[in-house]
Write an enzyme that holds these catalytic residues in place. Structure first.
Site, PDB file in Angstrom:
ATOM      1  N   SER A 111       0.832  -1.197   0.000  1.00  0.00           N
ATOM      2  CA  SER A 111       0.000   0.000   0.000  1.00  0.00           C
ATOM      3  C   SER A 111       0.876   1.261   0.000  1.00  0.00           C
ATOM      4  CB  SER A 111      -0.957  -0.048   1.194  1.00  0.00           C
ATOM      5  OG  SER A 111      -2.002   0.877   1.056  1.00  0.00           O
ATOM      6  N   ASP A 115     -10.102  -4.963  -3.944  1.00  0.00           N
ATOM      7  CA  ASP A 115      -9.481  -3.933  -3.109  1.00  0.00           C
ATOM      8  C   ASP A 115     -10.317  -2.660  -3.153  1.00  0.00           C
ATOM      9  OD1 ASP A 115      -7.783  -2.054  -1.877  1.00  0.00           O
ATOM     10  OD2 ASP A 115      -5.981  -3.078  -2.599  1.00  0.00           O
ATOM     11  N   HIS A 161      -8.093  -5.452   0.439  1.00  0.00           N
ATOM     12  CA  HIS A 161      -6.812  -4.768   0.670  1.00  0.00           C
ATOM     13  C   HIS A 161      -6.041  -5.535   1.746  1.00  0.00           C
ATOM     14  CE1 HIS A 161      -4.180  -1.354   0.108  1.00  0.00           C
ATOM     15  NE2 HIS A 161      -4.163  -1.090   1.403  1.00  0.00           N
TER      16      HIS A 161
END
Length: 227
Positions: free
Chosen positions: A124, A176, A207
């Site tokens: 991320s 996600d 995610h």
């Protein structure tokens, strides 16, 4: 505290040493709101042989005020200014975090690890930092692993000739809802446009990371560092 961390105002990273003499390293950055311990449990699940010589370094982000979270302070590699698909970020802070990664690379080189045997990995927010850090690094690296992330500085990066052909492995969840799949795809395409050999894999998840993905990452690490 390590010199690199002290100089850049970070807590010393969490480090997992191999049982054998370390001759390779993975520097792995966590996501927003987490810390360096977040991916430590992944190491045993990678399926690396018992006698591997890979040191894992898990840095901790500093606490920053994050605009999209109402200015709340939390561990962050940079501020996120907007959550639209363009994902406007504080590039100065992102590059400061990339400079910290470069200092960690130098630290590993000083410990006897060849730069070509250092892989940068990030999830991320951490992935956006390692895109910048790896592709701008003046030392030739061993690879870039980008997980559920995006290439925030694709339009402004100053690529280094040392990593012009760096191998990149990108993984993303098809469900996600934090970093949309399209944002991950756009980042991968930007890296391809810079001439990088790139593997793209998707997983039926949100995610996060899943066991099958971790096993695939382990195989990639073996191919890059243990072959």
């Amino acid at each position: 505290m390590s010199d690199a961390s002290q100089q850049h105002g970070h807590r010393a990273p969490q480090i997992i040493e191999p049982s054998a003499q370390a001759d390779a390293c993975v520097i792995w950055l966590h996501g927003l709101g987490a810390d360096g311990s977040d991916f430590v449990p992944v190491v045993p699940a990678l399926g690396l042989p018992e006698n591997h010589g890979v040191r894992f370094v898990f840095p901790h982000a500093q606490e920053l005020a994050v605009t999209v979270n109402g200015g709340m302070r939390m561990p962050a590699w940079y501020d996120i200014l907007e959550m639209n698909l363009g994902r406007r970020v504080d590039e100065v802070q992102l590059r400061e975090s990339a400079a910290y990664v470069h200092a960690l690379i130098e630290e590993q080189i000083a410990l006897g690890i060849a730069s070509e045997r250092i892989i940068l990995a990030g999830f991320s927010q951490g992935g956006a930092v390692v895109y910048e850090a790896a592709l701008s690094c003046e030392r030739p690296l061993g690879g870039l692993l980008a997980l559920s992330t995006y290439f925030a500085t694709s339009a402004t990066i100053a690529p280094s000739a040392a990593n012009q052909g760096l191998a990149i492995s990108v993984h993303h969840g098809t469900h996600d809802d934090i970093v949309p799949l399209a944002l991950g795809e756009a980042g991968a395409e930007s890296a391809r446009a810079l001439g990088h050999p790139l593997e793209w894999q998707t997983w039926p998840m949100a995610h996060a990371v899943c066991l099958e993905e971790i096993e695939a990452i382990g195989e990639w690490f073996k191919a890059r560092l243990l072959a």
